[in-house]
Design an enzyme around this catalytic site. Structure first.
Site, PDB file in Angstrom:
ATOM      1  N   THR A 120      14.060 -15.087  -0.951  1.00 29.27           N
ATOM      2  CA  THR A 120      14.217 -15.766   0.342  1.00 29.27           C
ATOM      3  C   THR A 120      12.835 -16.148   0.854  1.00 29.27           C
ATOM      4  O   THR A 120      11.988 -15.277   1.071  1.00 29.27           O
ATOM      5  CB  THR A 120      14.906 -14.820   1.340  1.00 29.27           C
ATOM      6  OG1 THR A 120      16.171 -14.445   0.788  1.00 29.27           O
ATOM      7  CG2 THR A 120      15.108 -15.497   2.685  1.00 29.27           C
ATOM      8  N   PHE A 151      22.829 -15.187  -1.936  1.00 26.83           N
ATOM      9  CA  PHE A 151      23.573 -14.694  -0.761  1.00 26.83           C
ATOM     10  C   PHE A 151      24.255 -13.353  -1.028  1.00 26.83           C
ATOM     11  O   PHE A 151      25.063 -12.916  -0.212  1.00 26.83           O
ATOM     12  CB  PHE A 151      24.619 -15.732  -0.334  1.00 26.83           C
ATOM     13  CG  PHE A 151      24.016 -17.057   0.065  1.00 26.83           C
ATOM     14  CD1 PHE A 151      23.459 -17.221   1.330  1.00 26.83           C
ATOM     15  CD2 PHE A 151      23.974 -18.115  -0.828  1.00 26.83           C
ATOM     16  CE1 PHE A 151      22.884 -18.429   1.700  1.00 26.83           C
ATOM     17  CE2 PHE A 151      23.398 -19.329  -0.473  1.00 26.83           C
ATOM     18  CZ  PHE A 151      22.855 -19.486   0.793  1.00 26.83           C
ATOM     19  N   LEU A 152      23.943 -12.722  -2.168  1.00 23.56           N
ATOM     20  CA  LEU A 152      24.639 -11.468  -2.477  1.00 23.56           C
ATOM     21  C   LEU A 152      24.335 -10.406  -1.423  1.00 23.56           C
ATOM     22  O   LEU A 152      23.291 -10.448  -0.764  1.00 23.56           O
ATOM     23  CB  LEU A 152      24.261 -10.960  -3.866  1.00 23.56           C
ATOM     24  CG  LEU A 152      22.807 -10.547  -4.183  1.00 23.56           C
ATOM     25  CD1 LEU A 152      22.441  -9.207  -3.597  1.00 23.56           C
ATOM     26  CD2 LEU A 152      22.597 -10.541  -5.678  1.00 23.56           C
ATOM     27  N   CYS A 279      16.792  -7.320   4.221  1.00 19.22           N
ATOM     28  CA  CYS A 279      16.876  -8.774   4.438  1.00 19.22           C
ATOM     29  C   CYS A 279      16.886  -9.184   5.907  1.00 19.22           C
ATOM     30  O   CYS A 279      15.953  -9.838   6.374  1.00 19.22           O
ATOM     31  CB  CYS A 279      18.101  -9.330   3.740  1.00 19.22           C
ATOM     32  SG  CYS A 279      17.917  -9.283   1.961  1.00 19.22           S
ATOM     33  N   LYS A 282      13.641  -8.686   8.185  1.00 26.99           N
ATOM     34  CA  LYS A 282      12.469  -9.498   7.810  1.00 26.99           C
ATOM     35  C   LYS A 282      12.776 -11.003   7.858  1.00 26.99           C
ATOM     36  O   LYS A 282      11.930 -11.805   8.211  1.00 26.99           O
ATOM     37  CB  LYS A 282      11.944  -9.071   6.444  1.00 26.99           C
ATOM     38  CG  LYS A 282      12.692  -9.656   5.275  1.00 26.99           C
ATOM     39  CD  LYS A 282      11.931  -9.477   3.977  1.00 26.99           C
ATOM     40  CE  LYS A 282      12.774  -9.894   2.792  1.00 26.99           C
ATOM     41  NZ  LYS A 282      13.248 -11.272   2.763  1.00 26.99           N
TER      42      LYS A 282
END
Ligand code: NAD
Length: 466
Positions: A120, A151-152, A279, A282
């Site tokens: 990302t 997107f997991l 995720c 951050k």
């Protein structure tokens, strides 16, 4: 197709194993020699359903592990970058790992390659990767840089990868888009779902998934904007839950009413102790930094972050409400991972709450089905001990705290729990139980956004003083 995936962490390892499952030849690269050796030995370094099976299925055939980036690049048509992008001190994404990989790839390009951001990253990163690669000698006609965000979700990572809601490909040339489309053809074309060995289709999965093609910049923005939106949904319902508590309403009833509007939907409207993990926290600060750098005033994100932080304090307030003095209290904690189904404790709100309670002088016996050893690496306080079961943690505790939504925590034997606890008090940060049922089982039960439940005829367990 021959693929390299650089970074064998939660995303890289799952993506690599799944690409092998789709029939590609995959080389997984990591610069942590211990991780590479463990993977070569057949160990799965992270806890994910179906991952051990996929690693075992493909380890001796289509899936290999190495620390040699140059060799992996030379052998592959597509190179996915899946290294970490942690927050820098100012909240922006620290892209130094991505840059170092881009430099490493540049020197090994002798035929056409597609370099794909799987990590990302902020918008413009694909431009920077291209620039860094050119500066380091990569021939301009021999590579393209694309974005393919992941997107997991940890805990259901393999199923999420193989049964995604959508696949996003951000490519700025036709050649590069064609190569990336081929990587996902077994999913987008649907052939994988007809294979006899395919992993079971999750409920509500739509197959085949749509493949969305965009520019690289749009694709980079899609990932940050999606995560920020999901975090906003969580903070929104947490703020609504706080109002419910103040006025004596029940957030579950409110959610049923809100979520049945098809424009809103019921998912991700679960109040709790706030989002965490590697995720959302951050990505929110990174997206806020992107907005600032591009001159956009996006204060909504500040508010999402503020509500999330406040939620932990609200939970601690409930513990005080139930127990009054915290110093010297023995607490049972169920859950240390940032969510159920994973051993990941990065930015776990459960760990933050445990740390706050230790600072207040509590003794804690914690149980987590998978995350205890990772938590023990972070918190070395002697007053935190680890139990082997929920009932072991509850033994002689002044109260039981539920901090992670593991499925097994929602199925406890309540009478056994009652017997184990010194006082029958449960404070549930994940709303896993029906308050009425808890009271019927003789338990004082405090949860998020719902009225407290007190067993009948137990005036000694009243919370009135608070
Ligand atoms: P992670 O920390 O689990 O794994 C990163 C891996 O990269 C580590 O094994 C590390 O040793 C390796 N690495 C670092 N530098 C390297 C280098 N120069 N060469 C080779 N290997 C190197 O991280 P993660 O959770 O897999 O996240 C990776 C990226 O994917 C991040 O940008 C994250 O935001 C994004 N992402 C994560 C999730 C998730 O649920 N974890 C979901 C979607 C997207």
């Amino acid at each position: 197709m021959k693929l390299a995936v650089v970074g064998s962490g939660h995303v890289g390892l799952v993506a690599g194993a799944c690409f092998a499952e789709l029939g590609h030849e995959v080389i997984l690269v990591d610069n942590d020699p211990a991780r590479v050796t463990a993977l070569q030995r057949g160990e799965a370094p992270i806890h994910e359903q179906f991952l051990p099976e996929l690693l075992e299925r493909h380890r001796h055939t289509r899936l290999s592990f190495t620390g040699d980036l140059a060799a992996a690049v030379q052998a592959s048509r597509v190179i996915f970058i899946a290294v970490g992008t942690p927050p820098a001190e100012d909240g922006a994404a620290d892209l130094s790992y991505v840059e170092s990989v881009a430099r490493g790839i540049a020197g090994s390009i002798h035929s056409y390659k597609v370099v794909v951001e799987k990590s990302t990253v902020p918008v413009y990163t694909s431009n920077w990767i291209r620039t860094i690669m050119l500066r380091n000698g990569a021939p301009p006609e021999l590579f393209d840089v694309a974005s393919n965000p992941e997107f997991l979700r940890e805990g259901s990572a393999v199923a999420d990868f193989l049964f995604p809601d959508r696949i996003v490909i951000g490519a700025d040339t036709v050649r590069c888009a064609t190569v990336l489309r081929d990587c996902y053809l077994p999913l987008a074309g649907g052939s994988y779902y007809l294979c006899p060995g395919a992993i079971p289709t999750p409920d509500q999965a739509q197959v085949p998934p749509p493949l969305i093609e965009t520019t690289a910049k749009s694709s980079e923005l899609i990932k940050h904007a999606s995560n920020a939106f999901l975090a906003m949904k969580i903070s929104y319902i947490n703020a609504v839950a706080s109002i419910c508590e103040s006025v004596g309403a029940n957030v579950e009833q409110v959610v049923r009413g809100i979520g049945s509007d098809s424009r809103i939907g019921p998912r991700f409207l679960r109040p709790g102790i706030g989002y965490g993990g590697s995720c959302f926290p951050k990505d929110l600060t990174a997206f806020r930094a992107v907005a600032r750098e591009s001159g956009c005033d996006f204060r909504l994100l500040d508010e999402v972050i503020r509500i999330n932080e406040e939620q932990r304090q609200r939970f601690l307030g409930k513990v005080r409400k139930a127990l009054w003095i915290l110093k010297g209290k023995r607490l049972a904690v169920l859950g240390l991972a940032f969510k159920g189904g994973t051993d990941d404790v990065r930015e776990s709100p459960a760990l933050a709450i445990v740390q706050a309670l230790l600072r207040e002088g509590c003794e804690i016996a914690a149980y987590d089905p998978a995350a205890a050893s990772r938590a023990a690496e972070i918190i070395t306080d002697q007053r935190l001990t680890f139990a082997k079961s929920a009932y072991g943690a509850a033994e002689q505790a002044d109260a039981l705290l539920i901090l992670t939504d593991w499925e097994e925590f929602a199925e406890l034997d309540l009478s056994r729990l009652h017997t184990a606890l010194r006082y029958p008090i449960v404070i549930d940060g994940r709303n896993l139980y029906d308050p009425e049922k808890m009271a019927e089982n003789g338990l004082v039960y405090l949860s998020m956004g719902r009225p407290d439940a007190i067993p009948e005829k137990r005036t000694d367990l009243n919370l009135k003083a608070a």
